[in-house]
Write an enzyme that holds these catalytic residues in place. Structure first.
Site, short mmCIF file in Angstrom:
data_model
loop_
_atom_site.label_atom_id
_atom_site.label_comp_id
_atom_site.label_asym_id
_atom_site.label_seq_id
_atom_site.Cartn_x
_atom_site.Cartn_y
_atom_site.Cartn_z
N THR A 53 37.68 2.04 -40.63
CA THR A 53 37.19 1.68 -39.30
C THR A 53 36.24 0.49 -39.36
OG1 THR A 53 37.28 4.03 -38.73
CG2 THR A 53 36.09 2.62 -37.21
N ARG B 75 34.32 1.34 -47.46
CA ARG B 75 33.20 2.23 -47.78
C ARG B 75 33.63 3.19 -48.88
NH1 ARG B 75 30.71 3.51 -41.80
NH2 ARG B 75 30.35 1.32 -41.32
N SER C 36 26.57 1.91 -43.44
CA SER C 36 26.04 2.38 -42.16
C SER C 36 25.08 3.55 -42.32
CB SER C 36 27.20 2.72 -41.25
OG SER C 36 26.73 3.02 -39.97
N HIS C 37 25.43 4.66 -41.73
CA HIS C 37 24.56 5.84 -41.70
C HIS C 37 24.79 6.75 -42.90
CE1 HIS C 37 28.41 6.33 -39.89
NE2 HIS C 37 28.37 7.60 -40.28
N LYS D 194 31.81 -5.45 -45.63
CA LYS D 194 32.61 -5.74 -44.44
C LYS D 194 32.56 -7.23 -44.19
CE LYS D 194 30.72 -4.83 -40.35
NZ LYS D 194 30.36 -4.31 -39.04
N ASP E 40 20.12 3.50 -37.24
CA ASP E 40 20.76 4.00 -38.46
C ASP E 40 20.52 3.06 -39.65
OD1 ASP E 40 22.33 1.92 -37.54
OD2 ASP E 40 24.17 2.76 -38.37
N ASP F 146 22.06 0.53 -41.05
CA ASP F 146 22.19 -0.92 -40.90
C ASP F 146 21.79 -1.43 -39.52
OD1 ASP F 146 24.44 0.43 -39.89
OD2 ASP F 146 25.68 -1.37 -40.01
N ASP G 107 22.79 -0.79 -36.39
CA ASP G 107 23.66 -1.03 -35.24
C ASP G 107 23.81 0.19 -34.33
OD1 ASP G 107 25.24 0.40 -36.97
OD2 ASP G 107 26.90 -1.05 -37.03
N ARG G 108 23.37 1.35 -34.77
CA ARG G 108 23.47 2.54 -33.92
C ARG G 108 22.13 2.84 -33.25
NH1 ARG G 108 27.39 7.09 -36.44
NH2 ARG G 108 29.06 5.68 -37.05
N THR H 1 38.84 3.42 -31.33
CA THR H 1 37.55 3.49 -32.02
C THR H 1 37.42 2.34 -33.00
OG1 THR H 1 37.45 5.87 -31.80
CG2 THR H 1 36.20 4.91 -33.61
N GLU I 106 30.25 3.10 -27.48
CA GLU I 106 31.04 4.11 -28.17
C GLU I 106 30.23 5.39 -28.25
OE1 GLU I 106 33.93 2.66 -31.34
OE2 GLU I 106 32.02 1.80 -31.91
N GLU I 107 30.97 6.50 -28.25
CA GLU I 107 30.30 7.80 -28.36
C GLU I 107 29.54 7.95 -29.66
OE1 GLU I 107 31.53 9.76 -30.89
OE2 GLU I 107 33.04 8.22 -31.26
N SER I 108 29.92 7.17 -30.67
CA SER I 108 29.31 7.29 -32.00
C SER I 108 27.97 6.56 -32.06
CB SER I 108 30.27 6.77 -33.07
OG SER I 108 30.67 5.45 -32.75
N LYS J 31 27.63 -3.83 -32.40
CA LYS J 31 26.76 -2.96 -31.63
C LYS J 31 25.34 -3.16 -32.13
CE LYS J 31 27.93 1.17 -34.30
NZ LYS J 31 29.13 1.05 -35.12
N ARG K 127 37.45 14.86 -36.09
CA ARG K 127 36.55 14.78 -34.94
C ARG K 127 37.27 15.35 -33.71
NH1 ARG K 127 32.67 11.91 -37.32
NH2 ARG K 127 32.96 9.78 -38.07
C1 G16 Z 1 31.77 2.52 -37.30
C2 G16 Z 1 32.44 1.63 -36.32
C3 G16 Z 1 32.40 2.24 -34.95
C4 G16 Z 1 32.99 3.63 -34.98
C5 G16 Z 1 32.25 4.46 -36.02
C6 G16 Z 1 32.86 5.84 -36.21
O1 G16 Z 1 30.41 2.59 -37.01
O2 G16 Z 1 31.83 0.36 -36.28
O3 G16 Z 1 33.10 1.41 -34.09
O4 G16 Z 1 32.89 4.24 -33.74
O5 G16 Z 1 32.31 3.82 -37.26
O6 G16 Z 1 34.15 5.69 -36.69
P1 G16 Z 1 34.98 6.93 -37.20
O7 G16 Z 1 35.04 7.87 -36.03
O8 G16 Z 1 36.31 6.36 -37.58
O9 G16 Z 1 34.22 7.55 -38.35
P2 G16 Z 1 29.32 2.40 -38.15
O10 G16 Z 1 28.01 2.51 -37.45
O11 G16 Z 1 29.60 3.53 -39.12
O12 G16 Z 1 29.60 1.07 -38.74
#
Ligand code: G16
Length: 544
Positions: free
Chosen positions: A18, A22, A113-114, A126, A278, A280, A282-283, A345, A364-366, A377, A497
């Protein structure tokens, strides 16, 4: 300086997910693993000779090493200049900001990320393109394809550079510019929001906030913006020293992993406002006193009130949300008379809409919210947006939320994650729904009747590209929904999910706990998808 051509062999697991590649740190530590992926990025690009690249990461373990590797390889591959955040640090939104500001060719973000960090934690890499956003699928697929054919990579034979001193250094024919990671991003925020008004709110003595940087990259940004520019007291900022292992924590700003902050906001003498970001940056998670704002509601509230901030006074061109995000923002778009876009997503799917001026706000919900100011983001942007609205409306978070629901109705919403389950079991669950789902149409489960079941596919309205198999949607005749999809960001097994949503127009019934309001749908989801059977789990790992 001598360019070395190093022989290597392909790794078969370098397909970006996504959000980039990672993996466990130990995977990246295999000989040539990182180098292969970096060379594959460069091999998939055209005409970058002499151009500028932005490089930085969230400061997790392996960040510094990776920056040094990338610098040597960028020089050997012919880049003209690399801009690096001091200490190798740059938040993901700051990378996007710098690429755009300095019209760079692209950028490399180092982050998982997180996900937890440290020698046994995760690492990630990335590529972002010239618009400042994550590379679209056609580029990530090209990178993957190069990674499967790779036989050599190029690097320079030289010592590590000093990443901690601002200024310019020479690396072969390439310039390396070490910059303050915070300054350009801060300037951008100041142009979008009313800092004077927020400063007055924080100085009023009537408003307390807590921001939790979770020992990750937003620490220095939060210090500069909240403390130095907006006058927040030092005790209003938590965990602002970035650590290579994020202090042993899990820097995912949600009700489970940001528990310390949640306890403060739900405890006695709770402050008025709480937020976290988070790894990095962005959340974001937004909290009020004894109140949690779902990311889906946050997008809707920001959209409905955007005209109250300097940056969005002119109104919005459109709103975009990922498919599993609740439909709360759809109602705002409808009332504003603007377009609502539903994408798969992944932030990368917003890029074309933003570039084409079709959408201004995205969410996004995330726990991701952002706008056309960048192509990522942006956690701190969302926090500042909320602070700006609170400073203008002079109401509590809960009051704002209640007023929004009274006006638009409430979309009860929750996400249930089953983390680290067997990939085979989770795959079977999705395959079964994909095959048998359409036959569910017309079936009744208690008060609910299935209106449709499909596998979400998206056609990009700008370039016509098609992305299929983006999640199984089951819609009910009353507008309720459930969505099943597999995460594309995990590093162990599979993560299933389940996203649940029910619309409640009646203000008398808008103050239930979300899990209670969704209880029937939760039961129906298990009945339809046999979640317990396929995951071998009795309950989700994380509920948000
Ligand atoms: C990444 C993507 C987001 C996505 C999230 C969750 O976020 O940038 O667009 O919504 O992963 O993705 P998944 O549901 O496939 O785990 P981040 O903050 O992890 O870079």
């Amino acid at each position: 300086m001598k360019i070395n051509e190093v022989e290597t062999h392909a790794f078969n697991d370098q397909r970006p997910g996504t959000s980039g590649l990672r993996k466990k740190v130990t995977v990246f530590q295999q000989q040539n693993y990182l180098e292969n992926f970096v060379q594959s990025i460069f091999d998939s690009l055209d005409d970058y000779r002499g151009k500028t690249l932005v490089v930085g990461g969230d400061g997790r373990y392996y960040n510094r090493h990776a920056v040094q590797v990338i610098l040597r390889m960028a020089a050997a591959n012919g880049f003209g200049r690399v801009i690096v955040g001091r200490g190798g640090l740059l938040s993901t939104p700051a990378v996007s900001c710098l690429i755009r500001k300095f019209q760079a060719f692209g950028g490399i973000v180092l982050s998982a990320s997180h996900n937890p960090a440290g020698p046994d934690g995760d690492f990630g890499i990335k590529y972002n393109t010239a618009n400042g956003g994550p590379a679209p699928e056609k580029i990530t697929e090209a990178i993957y394809s190069k990674s499967q054919q790779i036989q050599r990579y190029l690097t320079l034979a030289c010592d590590d550079l000093d990443l901690d001193a601002d200024g310019e250094q020479q690396l072969g024919d390439m310039k390396v510019e070490i910059i303050d990671p915070v300054a350009d991003y801060t300037e951008l925020m100041q142009n979008l929001f009313d800092f004077d008004r927020i400063r007055a709110l924080l100085a009023s003595g009537l408003f307390n906030m807590r921001f939790d940087a979770m020992h990750a990259v937003t620490g220095p940004y939060a210090r500069e913006i909240f403390e130095n520019r907006l006058g927040a007291a030092p005790n209003e900022l938590l965990n602002v020293d970035p650590k290579e292992d994020f202090g042993g924590g899990h820097p995912d700003p949600n009700l489970v992993y940001a528990k310390d902050l949640v306890d403060i906001l739900f405890g006695a003498q709770a402050p008025d406002f709480g937020a976290a970001s988070d790894g990095d940056g962005d959340r974001n998670m937004i909290l009020g006193r004894r109140c949690f704002v779902t990311p889906s509601d946050s997008l809707a509230v920001l959209a409905a009130n955007a005209h109250l901030t300097p940056g969005y006074r002119q109104g919005l061109a459109g709103i975009a949300r990922s498919m599993p995000t609740s439909q709360a923002a759809d109602r705002v778009a409808e009332r504003l008379g603007i377009e609502l876009y539903e994408t798969p997503t992944g932030w990368k799917f917003f890029g074309n809409l933003l570039d084409a001026g079709k959408a201004t706000l995205c969410g996004e919900e995330s726990f991701g919210t952002g706008s056309d100011h960048l192509r990522e983001k942006d956690g701190l942007w969302a926090v500042l947006f909320w602070l700006n609205l609170l400073a203008v409306r002079k109401e509590s978070v809960q009051t704002m939320l209640d007023a929004h629901w009274r006006s638009y109705g409430r979309n009860y919403y929750s996400r249930h994650d089953y983390e680290g389950v067997s990939a085979d079991g989770a795959g079977q669950l999705i395959d079964t729904l994909r095959n048998d789902g359409p036959a569910l149409q017309g079936k009744r489960y208690g008060d609910y009747e299935v209106a449709f079941c499909d596998d979400f596919a998206y056609t990009d309205p700008v370039d016509g590209s098609v992305s299929e198999k983006q999640g199984i949607r089951i819609g009910f005749t009353d507008g309720s929904r459930m969505v099943f999809r597999l995460s594309g960001t995990g590093t162990e097994g599979a993560t299933l999910r389940l996203y649940l949503e029910r619309y409640e127009p009646d203000p008398e019934h808008q103050s239930l706990d979300a899990q209670d309001a969704l209880a029937d749908l939760i039961r129906i989801a298990d009945e339809i998808a046999r979640i317990r059977h396929h995951t071998q789990r009795d309950a989700p790992t994380v509920i948000t």
